[in-house]
Every structure is written in structure tokens, then in C-alpha cells.
Design a protein around this motif. Structure first.
Motif, PDB file in Angstrom:
ATOM      1  N   ASP A 104       0.647  -1.458   0.456  1.00 32.12           N
ATOM      2  CA  ASP A 104      -0.048  -0.033  -0.359  1.00 32.12           C
ATOM      3  C   ASP A 104       0.939   0.969  -0.234  1.00 32.12           C
ATOM      4  O   ASP A 104       0.087   2.212  -0.899  1.00 32.12           O
ATOM      5  CB  ASP A 104      -0.825   0.041   1.105  1.00 32.12           C
ATOM      6  CG  ASP A 104      -2.125  -1.153   0.964  1.00 32.12           C
ATOM      7  OD1 ASP A 104      -2.707  -1.775  -0.152  1.00 32.12           O
ATOM      8  OD2 ASP A 104      -2.827  -1.077   2.666  1.00 32.12           O
ATOM      9  N   ALA A 105       1.963   1.200   0.786  1.00 33.25           N
ATOM     10  CA  ALA A 105       2.733   2.519   0.791  1.00 33.25           C
ATOM     11  C   ALA A 105       2.901   2.868  -0.400  1.00 33.25           C
ATOM     12  O   ALA A 105       3.604   3.884  -0.804  1.00 33.25           O
ATOM     13  CB  ALA A 105       3.932   2.256   2.292  1.00 33.25           C
ATOM     14  N   TYR A 106       3.638   1.978  -1.178  1.00 34.01           N
ATOM     15  CA  TYR A 106       4.186   1.764  -2.329  1.00 34.01           C
ATOM     16  C   TYR A 106       3.301   1.720  -3.603  1.00 34.01           C
ATOM     17  O   TYR A 106       4.201   3.314  -3.785  1.00 34.01           O
ATOM     18  CB  TYR A 106       4.801   0.503  -3.226  1.00 34.01           C
ATOM     19  CG  TYR A 106       6.044  -0.722  -2.397  1.00 34.01           C
ATOM     20  CD1 TYR A 106       6.801   0.484  -1.970  1.00 34.01           C
ATOM     21  CD2 TYR A 106       6.277  -1.408  -2.274  1.00 34.01           C
ATOM     22  CE1 TYR A 106       8.225   0.438  -1.425  1.00 34.01           C
ATOM     23  CE2 TYR A 106       7.485  -1.791  -1.326  1.00 34.01           C
ATOM     24  CZ  TYR A 106       8.227  -1.331  -0.922  1.00 34.01           C
ATOM     25  OH  TYR A 106       9.527  -1.774  -0.255  1.00 34.01           O
ATOM     26  N   VAL A 107       2.347   2.053  -3.543  1.00 30.25           N
ATOM     27  CA  VAL A 107       1.516   2.221  -4.099  1.00 30.25           C
ATOM     28  C   VAL A 107       0.723   3.719  -4.114  1.00 30.25           C
ATOM     29  O   VAL A 107       1.165   4.468  -5.041  1.00 30.25           O
ATOM     30  CB  VAL A 107      -0.567   1.229  -4.266  1.00 30.25           C
ATOM     31  CG1 VAL A 107      -1.370   2.057  -5.385  1.00 30.25           C
ATOM     32  CG2 VAL A 107      -0.079   0.437  -5.106  1.00 30.25           C
ATOM     33  N   GLU A 108       1.095   3.905  -2.859  1.00 31.12           N
ATOM     34  CA  GLU A 108       0.772   5.129  -2.921  1.00 31.12           C
ATOM     35  C   GLU A 108       1.714   5.889  -3.303  1.00 31.12           C
ATOM     36  O   GLU A 108       1.400   7.373  -3.663  1.00 31.12           O
ATOM     37  CB  GLU A 108       0.552   5.908  -1.155  1.00 31.12           C
ATOM     38  CG  GLU A 108       0.200   6.905  -1.086  1.00 31.12           C
ATOM     39  CD  GLU A 108      -1.199   7.325  -1.489  1.00 31.12           C
ATOM     40  OE1 GLU A 108      -0.911   9.181  -1.852  1.00 31.12           O
ATOM     41  OE2 GLU A 108      -2.100   6.735  -1.771  1.00 31.12           O
ATOM     42  N   ARG A 109       3.167   5.930  -3.391  1.00 29.92           N
ATOM     43  CA  ARG A 109       4.104   6.718  -3.786  1.00 29.92           C
ATOM     44  C   ARG A 109       3.933   6.625  -5.184  1.00 29.92           C
ATOM     45  O   ARG A 109       4.260   7.857  -6.567  1.00 29.92           O
ATOM     46  CB  ARG A 109       5.419   6.081  -3.441  1.00 29.92           C
ATOM     47  CG  ARG A 109       5.813   6.194  -1.883  1.00 29.92           C
ATOM     48  CD  ARG A 109       6.903   6.171  -1.201  1.00 29.92           C
ATOM     49  NE  ARG A 109       7.750   6.688  -2.223  1.00 29.92           N
ATOM     50  CZ  ARG A 109       9.997   6.154  -2.377  1.00 29.92           C
ATOM     51  NH1 ARG A 109       9.757   4.940  -1.156  1.00 29.92           N
ATOM     52  NH2 ARG A 109      10.167   6.512  -2.886  1.00 29.92           N
ATOM     53  N   ARG A 111       1.921   6.684  -7.696  1.00 26.82           N
ATOM     54  CA  ARG A 111       0.192   7.500  -8.208  1.00 26.82           C
ATOM     55  C   ARG A 111       0.901   8.828  -7.872  1.00 26.82           C
ATOM     56  O   ARG A 111      -0.415   9.338  -8.130  1.00 26.82           O
ATOM     57  CB  ARG A 111      -1.061   7.168  -6.035  1.00 26.82           C
ATOM     58  CG  ARG A 111      -1.879   5.691  -6.503  1.00 26.82           C
ATOM     59  CD  ARG A 111      -2.653   6.056  -5.725  1.00 26.82           C
ATOM     60  NE  ARG A 111      -3.201   4.957  -5.357  1.00 26.82           N
ATOM     61  CZ  ARG A 111      -3.952   4.409  -6.614  1.00 26.82           C
ATOM     62  NH1 ARG A 111      -4.121   4.457  -7.307  1.00 26.82           N
ATOM     63  NH2 ARG A 111      -4.436   3.607  -5.704  1.00 26.82           N
ATOM     64  N   GLN A 112       1.867   9.534  -7.105  1.00 28.59           N
ATOM     65  CA  GLN A 112       2.306  10.982  -7.665  1.00 28.59           C
ATOM     66  C   GLN A 112       3.466  10.717  -9.058  1.00 28.59           C
ATOM     67  O   GLN A 112       4.266  10.559  -9.411  1.00 28.59           O
ATOM     68  CB  GLN A 112       3.020  10.647  -6.062  1.00 28.59           C
ATOM     69  CG  GLN A 112       2.525  11.388  -4.945  1.00 28.59           C
ATOM     70  CD  GLN A 112       3.538  11.199  -3.712  1.00 28.59           C
ATOM     71  OE1 GLN A 112       5.066  11.279  -4.150  1.00 28.59           O
ATOM     72  NE2 GLN A 112       3.333  10.566  -2.573  1.00 28.59           N
TER      73      GLN A 112
END
Length: 127
Positions: A104-109, A111-112
Motif C-alpha cells: 500500500d505504501a509503494y502504491v501511494e508513492r 500515484r505521484q
């Protein structure tokens, strides 16, 4: 038709009258962030009443082709991989070997959309 207009029509993927070349639909993508293709479908065209991530532009075709067939690799087990094959395997391996919170943390990064580095030769204003 003048040659320059013919070239412009090819780049834009249009016929003389400005309509899309009906034989030239190719699935390609634009620079984007993680998950954006599922929502916004860059290069979206309506085909048979539904949006399709594709383009008739020769320029888009060339970019997509260079990404997809830039190299082939014959692995030690005899399997032939291209970049897409390898990335699909890496995605599945990554998902299977990464805990959910880290994923989830990788996906959030991912998305930028970050700006290109200063002086990057491929920088296109507004991208």
C-alpha cells in the motif's frame, strides 16, 4: 495533398477530412501515475460506444512499439521474454512477496507524478 499535411495527418492519426484512421487503432499509453490508466485511459477513443485506451496517431504507435519490442531475451531455460513479459512476472512476484502495508505504501508513492529533473532532455512542458 502537400507532403507536410500528409505527415501531420499521420502524426495525428487522421484522414484528410480530420476523422480518425479507422484501420489504425493501437493500444498505447501516455505518461501517467499508478492506477490512472484504469480510471482515465490516456489516448481514450470511443469505439462501439465504449471508451478504449488506444490511438490512431503514428507518433503514439512508434512510442508504444519502441517500449514493447525494444529487446528480446532468451533465458537460460529457453523461454523468450520481452519487456512486457518480464514486467508481468515481476509484478506477480512483487505482489506475492510483499506484505500488504508495504505494498500500500509503494502504491501511494507510485500515484505521484513527479516533475522531470531540471535539464532533462525529454521534458515536455506541462507533463
Amino acid at each position: 495533398m502537400p507532403a507536410d499535411q500528409d505527415v501531420l495527418n499521420g502524426i495525428n492519426g487522421t484522414l484528410i477530412d480530420g476523422s480518425p484512421r479507422p484501420w489504425a487503432w493501437v493500444r498505447v499509453r501516455a505518461r501517467t501515475v499508478f492506477g490512472n490508466l484504469q480510471k482515465n485511459k490516456p489516448f481514450t477513443r470511443t469505439v462501439d460506444g465504449r471508451p478504449v485506451a488506444s490511438s490512431t496517431s503514428q507518433l503514439d504507435h512508434d512510442i508504444g512499439t519502441s517500449e514493447q519490442v525494444s529487446w528480446r531475451y532468451v533465458a537460460s531455460n529457453g523461454m523468450v521474454f520481452d519487456l512486457k513479459d518480464f514486467v508481468l512476472l515481476q509484478i506477480e512476484h512483487f505482489i506475492a512477496s510483499t506484505d500488504e502495508a508495504t505494498l500500500d505504501a509503494y502504491v501511494e508513492r507510485a500515484r505521484q507524478l513527479r516533475p522531470y529533473p531540471v535539464g532533462f532532455p525529454g521534458d515536455v512542458p506541462g507533463t
